[in-house]
Design an enzyme around this catalytic site. Structure first.
Site, short mmCIF file in Angstrom:
data_model
loop_
_atom_site.label_atom_id
_atom_site.label_comp_id
_atom_site.label_asym_id
_atom_site.label_seq_id
_atom_site.Cartn_x
_atom_site.Cartn_y
_atom_site.Cartn_z
N GLY A 7 0.88 -1.25 -0.30
CA GLY A 7 0.01 0.24 0.30
C GLY A 7 1.01 1.30 -0.06
N GLY B 197 3.82 1.31 2.71
CA GLY B 197 4.66 0.69 2.45
C GLY B 197 4.22 -0.95 2.44
N ASP C 51 -12.03 3.91 10.09
CA ASP C 51 -12.23 3.43 8.28
C ASP C 51 -12.58 1.65 8.76
OD1 ASP C 51 -11.34 3.19 5.53
OD2 ASP C 51 -8.98 2.15 6.56
N ASP D 94 9.22 16.16 -12.06
CA ASP D 94 9.98 15.69 -12.32
C ASP D 94 11.66 15.99 -11.89
OD1 ASP D 94 11.38 12.69 -12.22
OD2 ASP D 94 11.11 12.94 -14.13
N ASP E 231 -0.09 -12.11 -29.46
CA ASP E 231 -0.52 -12.63 -29.95
C ASP E 231 -2.07 -13.08 -31.26
OD1 ASP E 231 -2.55 -13.84 -28.23
OD2 ASP E 231 -1.80 -15.50 -27.89
N ASP F 78 -12.28 -19.99 -17.50
CA ASP F 78 -11.23 -20.76 -18.89
C ASP F 78 -9.35 -20.27 -18.33
OD1 ASP F 78 -11.30 -18.43 -19.59
OD2 ASP F 78 -11.65 -19.15 -22.56
#
Length: 567
Positions: free
Chosen positions: A49, A52, A164, A373, A468, A503
């Site tokens: 999570g 951690g 919670d 960033d 594929d 399946d």
């Protein structure tokens, strides 16, 4: 900034919280100078999570097994305080309340804090129900009895609100072959718990939206004022899910609705017991649900009062399985949010559409990511996000995701540090503590309710990884969509959530049906005839908001019989 760790705004001196924090500091000192890995042998990762990871660990001397929660240390004082309070509340709870997961001991080193917790080998209640494929009212009553006893003790003995309460925090100590009893149920995750004396209130929205009471969601102006009684509402939503497989407010399609829509539905406080799945549920169970889901907190019974409800005695004889529909609904509920998040992640990666089409909002959010960033490693830490919070505000205000900026209590179009932390944890799909560009964009899209349509998402996913070209997705192909730290088991679980014919692979149709919850399936589950187009989404939503998602088409608690006659 308001602290979410104790009642505030009504003159509460916070003495109890201060004492508890000091207790937690003493708890940490007990193992100072000892390394957790010198005492415990760490094994597989049990969960991940934003906080951690949780590891299976074996005590090297006693050979007993535990769950070790590893939490990254943060410099923010409110994050440190939250963890200390979690330690303090859990220590008090496991000493005074049998249903609380036991906290054995605590360690810390330079980078992490470690909570050594009682291992619950039975896993989540949800997983037990889905794996066994059967569940009855007697089982549901056992779970609720334990939950209400836990809440009553937490509120009464400790003066604590959990904040919670949800099925994901209900664990079992019994194995899959053993009958479920109230004594086997444990309650975990005290990360949002806080002290609150009688007559005092919280003023910050807290917890998971599906389980929030109307007073936690707040009124139309954003005013939030609630007390410990909100836990009883959340327990009511939990029971509703256990009995039918979807939430009462937002229904089967709740995961597709934005938080703004869900808030409106919850405020209306209307739900119903329509559909075939409810035909096997007793009137007594419906009665206790109406009491727990009373929108007016002043009229809502306490957990202690609800423990005397006659349903608990009557349910001992109610051992008829709730049916395959409930199990199918519950399986979808457990898997849908993760599948939807995966779809958003893929569409974000592809620029918001198919082919070379690049949605302008996605393009803008990618630009913002590049600006945030700072070190150019294509991964955002929380520190990078926090340091550039103004850019996030501007981005969210200037794009379709701007709806999220005003979504919090009181609106205002801004994010504070705690709101940004919540967004970061929700966005961290793989729990590695960093966001890549797709996690960032997908989070902004989801926060604003700008999810991709199901057909676009389905085609994007198949275009991306159906290597594929056979028209099916296998776990190996789905794993290509996931961050590198997520395992094949997790990919297999996602496939299983959409694999209708079992399946071991997912077709285009199965994937799209998993994302839309399929109109045909909704009619079957609700017992509606073919052609009942005007009623099917309301029924599929369990009456919790209808097609418009505003709660006006659901019925008021206690009035479902009249509504059914009228229809």
């Amino acid at each position: 900034m308001f602290s979410c760790f104790s009642c505030g705004g009504d003159g509460h001196p916070k003495d109890v919280t201060d004492v508890a924090l000091e207790e937690a500091r003493r708890e940490l000192k007990k193992n100072r100078g000892r390394a957790v890995r010198d005492v415990y042998q760490f094994g597989q990762v049990l969960g991940k999570g934003g906080f951690g990871k949780v590891y299976l660990a074996t005590h090297k001397h006693t050979k007993l097994q535990y769950a070790v929660k590893q939490v990254e240390k943060r410099p923010e004082s409110w994050v440190q305080e939250a963890l200390l309070l979690e330690i303090a509340v859990q220590r008090r709870a496991c000493t005074a309340i049998p249903q609380a997961v036991k906290l054995e001991e605590v360690f810390e080193d330079g980078g992490y804090t470690y909570l050594v917790l009682e291992l619950c080998p039975g896993g989540e209640v949800f997983d037990r129900i889905i794996d066994q494929g059967n569940f009855c009212e007697r089982d549901a009553a056992q779970v609720l009895r334990a939950l209400l006893a836990f809440i009553a003790a937490l509120h009464g003995r400790l003066g604590v609100a959990h904040r919670d309460i949800k099925p994901m925090n209900l664990l079992l100590t019994c194995g899959p072959s053993q009958p479920l009893t109230a004594a086997d149920v444990r309650f975990a995750d005290f990360g949002l718990s806080a002290f609150c004396a009688d007559g005092e209130h919280f003023h910050e929205t807290c917890g998971t939206i599906y389980f929030q009471a109307p007073e936690v969601v707040g009124d139309a102006s954003g005013r939030v004022r609630y007390d410990k009684g909100a836990d009883v509402w959340a327990a009511g939503v939990t029971l509703f899910v256990l009995l039918c497989g979807w939430v009462p407010f937002g229904g089967r399609f709740a995961f597709k609705k934005s938080e703004l829509e869900l808030r409106k539905i919850i405020r209306a406080g209307k739900f119903s017991f329509t559909g075939l799945v409810w035909e096997v549920v007793s009137d007594s169970a419906k009665d206790i649900l109406r009491l727990m889901l009373t929108p007016d907190p002043a009229a809502r019974p306490s957990a202690a009062q609800l423990l005397t409800h006659p349903w608990f005695a009557e349910a001992a004889a109610l051992d008829r399985p709730l049916g395959e529909r409930m199990i199918a609904n519950l399986k979808q509920f457990a898997a849908a949010c993760r599948l939807q998040k995966l779809a958003a992640l893929v569409v974000a990666k592809r620029g918001g559409g198919l082919g070379n089409r690049l949605d302008p909002d996605v393009a803008k959010l990618r630009e913002v990511f590049a600006e945030l960033d700072a070190n150019g490693d294509r991964r955002l830490t929380f520190d990078e996000l926090k340091d550039e919070i103004q850019k996030v505000r501007v981005a969210m205000g200037g794009s379709a995701a701007g709806a999220a900026a005003g979504a919090g209590p009181g609106g205002g179009g801004g994010l504070d540090e705690q709101e940004l932390w919540k967004l970061f944890m929700a966005a961290d799909f793989d729990g590695d503590g960093k966001l890549d560009v797709n996690e960032f964009v997908a989070a902004m899209m989801n926060a604003a309710g700008v999810q991709p349509d199901e057909k676009t998402a389905t085609e994007a996913i198949f275009d991306e990884v159906d290597v594929d070209g056979d028209g099916f997705l296998t776990p190996a192909e789905v794993q290509l969509l996931l961050p590198a730290s997520l395992t094949r088991d997790e990919a297999t679980a996602i496939v299983a959530g959409a694999d209708k014919n079992a399946d071991g692979r997912v077709s285009r149709q199965e994937l799209e049906e998993a994302l839309t919850m399929s109109k045909k399936h909704s009619k079957r589950a609700a017992g509606l005839p073919e052609g009942a187009e005007g009623q099917e989404e309301e029924a599929a939503d369990g009456g919790g908001g209808g097609a418009g998602g505003d709660g006006e088409e659901g019925e008021e608690p206690g009035k479902e019989a009249a509504a059914q006659q009228a229809s």
